[in-house]
Design an enzyme around this catalytic site. Structure first.
Site, PDB file in Angstrom:
ATOM      1  N   GLU A   8      -3.464  25.405  -5.841  1.00 11.56           N
ATOM      2  CA  GLU A   8      -4.297  24.286  -5.900  1.00 11.56           C
ATOM      3  C   GLU A   8      -5.760  24.736  -5.458  1.00 11.56           C
ATOM      4  O   GLU A   8      -6.879  24.163  -6.018  1.00 11.56           O
ATOM      5  CB  GLU A   8      -3.866  23.027  -5.205  1.00 11.56           C
ATOM      6  CG  GLU A   8      -2.644  22.590  -5.440  1.00 11.56           C
ATOM      7  CD  GLU A   8      -2.201  21.500  -4.495  1.00 11.56           C
ATOM      8  OE1 GLU A   8      -1.427  20.528  -4.864  1.00 11.56           O
ATOM      9  OE2 GLU A   8      -2.159  21.756  -3.157  1.00 11.56           O
TER      10      GLU A   8
ATOM     11  N   ASP B  58       1.176  14.397 -12.977  1.00 13.27           N
ATOM     12  CA  ASP B  58       2.445  13.844 -13.550  1.00 13.27           C
ATOM     13  C   ASP B  58       2.386  12.315 -13.490  1.00 13.27           C
ATOM     14  O   ASP B  58       1.816  11.729 -12.550  1.00 13.27           O
ATOM     15  CB  ASP B  58       3.625  14.379 -13.044  1.00 13.27           C
ATOM     16  CG  ASP B  58       3.598  14.237 -11.503  1.00 13.27           C
ATOM     17  OD1 ASP B  58       2.967  15.265 -10.899  1.00 13.27           O
ATOM     18  OD2 ASP B  58       4.100  13.338 -10.718  1.00 13.27           O
TER      19      ASP B  58
ATOM     20  N   MET C 297       2.375  14.487  -1.286  1.00 12.39           N
ATOM     21  CA  MET C 297       3.224  14.988   0.010  1.00 12.39           C
ATOM     22  C   MET C 297       2.480  15.333   1.145  1.00 12.39           C
ATOM     23  O   MET C 297       3.141  15.783   2.145  1.00 12.39           O
ATOM     24  CB  MET C 297       4.054  16.198  -0.555  1.00 12.39           C
ATOM     25  CG  MET C 297       4.904  15.737  -1.718  1.00 12.39           C
ATOM     26  SD  MET C 297       5.957  17.242  -2.261  1.00 12.39           S
ATOM     27  CE  MET C 297       7.001  17.616  -0.991  1.00 12.39           C
TER      28      MET C 297
END
Ligand code: ADE
Length: 309
Positions: free
Chosen positions: A83, A270, A246
């Site tokens: 990322e 997503d 998360m």
């Protein structure tokens, strides 16, 4: 209550011992720290038993995480190198900080951008499992160590996330958090109703969404799982969340406890309530989302430098 407090006091007294070679002053200092720690533990456990809150904690969602002072140093925290590495290619004056964080596999880069001190930290590879440490444990320890070492004015958690089509989310959307919450912490004991959710307000730079009109704002919900249970689904819906990931709520908790402003910037890989398996969509879109963060994070930094720097 008092025997519980005594038990905690005894345990607390064993927490810190003077290092070998410590002189008398050090020993007295450590003894003082122990006393303070014992008092702190006892007070905290009594509060928990009485289920009362200290003055000022009642509005726990309106707190330091949402209100920064002048911002001179920003700590950008990604969980995954996948990322964060494209951003480092963009902010190419940042240099690797070889010292890193004590006892952690985290990677740190530092430099300046638009007059701000900027530090980028990524959790790194887990020493036993050999994969990127994602989830709340790695996020919290890395955030804590990085905040202690770099003392930022703002902690910006950037990364990828799931979106919800029932809230208008689509793959590629860029979200700024308005608050964070947890959807998998369940503690059915009276007094823990609010703690289990861990909701915290977050910093939204005034006017950022006007300048970045394509971006969205929303509630970010955190758990330790890429997928979700039926109970998680109910909790995510009830919380009003638009973004599922998360780390954010864990990092925001650390930021709050350290008195540092917090914001999350997340790109959607997503659709949580869509019809494709999350892991397939996530893997497919991770690269484009990271490329989007490569542009979005400097835009946010530029805005912050101009409005709060
Ligand atoms: N990161 C990217 N997509 C996610 C999802 N659906 N849940 C948790 N973390 C994610």
């Amino acid at each position: 209550g008092s025997s519980r407090a005594r038990e905690l006091a005894v345990r607390g007294a064993g927490l810190r011992t003077a290092p070998p070679g410590a002189n008398m002053r050090d020993t007295m200092h450590v003894a003082g720290q122990q006393r303070n720690h014992v008092l702190w533990l006892a007070t905290r456990s009594l509060r928990a038993i009485c289920q009362c809150t200290p003055a000022g904690a009642a509005g726990a969602t309106e707190d330091a995480t949402a209100e920064p002072r002048k911002i001179r140093r920003v700590l950008i925290h990604f969980a995954m190198e996948a990322e964060g590495m494209p951003l480092l290619a963009e902010l190419d004056t940042l240099r690797k900080d070889e010292a890193g964080l004590p006892n952690l596999p985290a990677l740190c880069y530092s430099g300046t951008y638009r007059g701000l001190d900027v530090v980028v930290v990524m959790n790194g590879q887990h020493p036993i499992y050999g994969v990127t440490s994602v989830g709340t444990t790695a996020a919290a320890v890395t955030a804590y160590a990085a905040v202690r070492r770099f003392e930022p004015d703002l902690l910006l958690n950037a990364g990828t996330a799931g979106g919800f089509k029932h809230r208008g989310g689509a793959i590629g959307d860029v979200y700024v958090s308005t608050s964070v919450v947890m959807h998998d912490r369940r503690i059915p004991i009276p007094g823990f109703e609010e703690y289990e959710k861990g909701r915290l307000a977050t910093f939204v730079p005034d006017g950022l969404l006007k300048v970045q009109s394509g971006w969205k704002e929303g509630i970010v919900t955190t758990s330790n799982s890429l997928d979700y249970t039926p109970e998680d689904e109910i909790r995510m819906r009830d919380s009003g969340a638009s973004v599922k990931e998360m780390e954010a709520a864990a990092i925001a908790d650390v930021a709050h406890q350290c008195g540092v402003a917090f914001m999350a910037l997340k790109v959607i890989t997503d659709i949580v309530d869509g019809d494709r398996p999350t892991q397939d969509e996530f893997t497919e879109n991770l690269g484009t989302a990271a490329a989007s963060l490569q542009k979005a994070v400097p835009m946010a930094l530029g805005f912050i430098a101009a409005s709060h720097g």
